[in-house]
Design a protein around this motif. Structure first.
Motif, short mmCIF file in Angstrom:
data_model
loop_
_atom_site.label_atom_id
_atom_site.label_comp_id
_atom_site.label_asym_id
_atom_site.label_seq_id
_atom_site.Cartn_x
_atom_site.Cartn_y
_atom_site.Cartn_z
N LEU A 123 -6.19 -5.56 24.88
CA LEU A 123 -4.78 -5.17 24.88
C LEU A 123 -4.16 -5.54 26.22
N PHE A 124 -3.01 -6.20 26.17
CA PHE A 124 -2.27 -6.59 27.37
C PHE A 124 -0.88 -6.00 27.34
N THR A 125 -0.31 -5.85 28.52
CA THR A 125 1.09 -5.48 28.64
C THR A 125 1.83 -6.61 29.33
N GLN A 126 3.11 -6.70 29.07
CA GLN A 126 3.96 -7.59 29.85
C GLN A 126 4.85 -6.69 30.68
N ARG A 127 4.71 -6.82 31.99
CA ARG A 127 5.43 -5.95 32.90
C ARG A 127 6.94 -6.14 32.74
N ALA A 128 7.66 -5.05 32.92
CA ALA A 128 9.12 -5.09 32.83
C ALA A 128 9.68 -6.06 33.87
N LYS A 129 10.73 -6.75 33.51
CA LYS A 129 11.29 -7.79 34.39
C LYS A 129 11.95 -7.22 35.65
N HIS A 130 12.27 -5.94 35.65
CA HIS A 130 12.90 -5.35 36.83
C HIS A 130 11.90 -4.76 37.83
N MET A 131 10.59 -4.87 37.52
CA MET A 131 9.56 -4.30 38.40
C MET A 131 9.55 -5.03 39.75
N ARG A 132 9.23 -4.28 40.81
CA ARG A 132 9.20 -4.85 42.15
C ARG A 132 8.03 -5.82 42.32
N HIS A 133 6.85 -5.46 41.80
CA HIS A 133 5.67 -6.30 41.93
C HIS A 133 5.36 -6.98 40.59
N HIS A 134 5.23 -8.28 40.59
CA HIS A 134 4.81 -9.06 39.43
C HIS A 134 5.68 -8.86 38.19
N PRO A 135 7.01 -8.93 38.32
CA PRO A 135 7.88 -8.72 37.15
C PRO A 135 7.62 -9.75 36.05
N GLY A 136 7.57 -9.27 34.81
CA GLY A 136 7.40 -10.14 33.65
C GLY A 136 6.01 -10.69 33.44
N GLN A 137 5.09 -10.40 34.35
CA GLN A 137 3.74 -10.96 34.21
C GLN A 137 2.91 -10.17 33.20
N ILE A 138 1.93 -10.85 32.65
CA ILE A 138 1.00 -10.22 31.71
C ILE A 138 -0.10 -9.56 32.52
N SER A 139 -0.41 -8.33 32.14
CA SER A 139 -1.40 -7.56 32.90
C SER A 139 -2.12 -6.59 31.98
N PHE A 140 -3.07 -5.89 32.57
CA PHE A 140 -3.68 -4.75 31.91
C PHE A 140 -2.94 -3.50 32.37
N PRO A 141 -2.98 -2.42 31.57
CA PRO A 141 -2.34 -1.18 32.04
C PRO A 141 -3.01 -0.70 33.32
N GLY A 142 -2.20 -0.31 34.27
CA GLY A 142 -2.76 0.19 35.52
C GLY A 142 -1.75 0.15 36.63
N GLY A 143 -2.19 0.55 37.81
CA GLY A 143 -1.30 0.55 38.96
C GLY A 143 -1.97 1.13 40.17
N LYS A 144 -1.17 1.30 41.21
CA LYS A 144 -1.74 1.78 42.47
C LYS A 144 -2.11 3.25 42.38
N VAL A 145 -3.05 3.63 43.21
CA VAL A 145 -3.54 5.00 43.27
C VAL A 145 -2.45 5.87 43.89
#
Length: 191
Positions: A49-71
């Motif tokens: 399963l992949f997500t496509q990050r929202a285009k307004h995100m500060r880091h890596h907007p619109g990129q395909i990623s796995f769910p997750g983020g900073k601690v």
């Protein structure tokens, strides 16, 4: 490959091979991040399963990623971070996830120490996407990635050092960078 075979091969490989991958040196500004590598049990086989990050995100907007983020400061572990972020981004509750273990962590060019947790998830019917973080989500058969012909690598020179960048296209979508590097590490379990 059955879910049981996947879990067995993943766990056996990890007992022998789980060293951090250092491509960029951490520094005082490096932040820890954790992602879930969601392996979904489907009647037709296993998918990622992949997500496509929202285009307004500060880091890596619109990129395909796995769910997750900073601690976050309140997170009590990297596992907690990966599961919390998965719930926040796509609505999969941790009770539906069987965590299998960690892939090697690595330092990204964007100055994160990234920790990928592999989780097996029963066949799910609905996702609840958080529009503040995710534009869409999609699945790719695991078999697409076990075929090495679908892996591409270039090695640009950064600070006088060549750094491999992974690319894995799938049906008009480009999975690349840290996400593709994580997949590359996952597939080593099955070669």
């Amino acid at each position: 490959m059955t879910p049981e075979q996947f879990a067995s091969r993943f766990c056996l490989y990890n007992l022998q091979n789980n060293k951090p991958i250092t491509r960029f040196e951490p520094n005082s500004k490096t932040q820890n991040a954790a992602v879930l590598v969601p392996v979904i049990k489907r009647p037709t086989g296993l998918t990622l399963l992949f997500t496509q990050r929202a285009k307004h995100m500060r880091h890596h907007p619109g990129q395909i990623s796995f769910p997750g983020g900073k601690v976050d400061p309140d997170d009590n572990s990297l596992t907690f971070t990966a599961l919390r972020e998965t719930y926040e981004e796509v609505g999969i509750d941790e009770t539906k996830i069987t965590t299998l273990g960690w892939l090697p962590s690595f330092q990204t060019i964007s100055n994160f120490s990234l920790h990928p947790l592999v989780g097996l998830i029963e066949d799910i019917s609905d996702l609840t996407l958080n529009p503040g973080e995710v534009d869409n989500a999609f699945e790719v058969p695991l078999s697409h990635f076990t075929n090495r012909d679908n892996h591409h690598i270039i090695s640009p020179c950064v600070n006088n050092t060549n750094h491999p960048v992974h690319f894995m296209p799938y049906q008009g979508r480009l999975i690349w960078g840290a996400t593709a590097a994580i997949i590359d590490q996952l597939i080593l379990h099955f070669e």
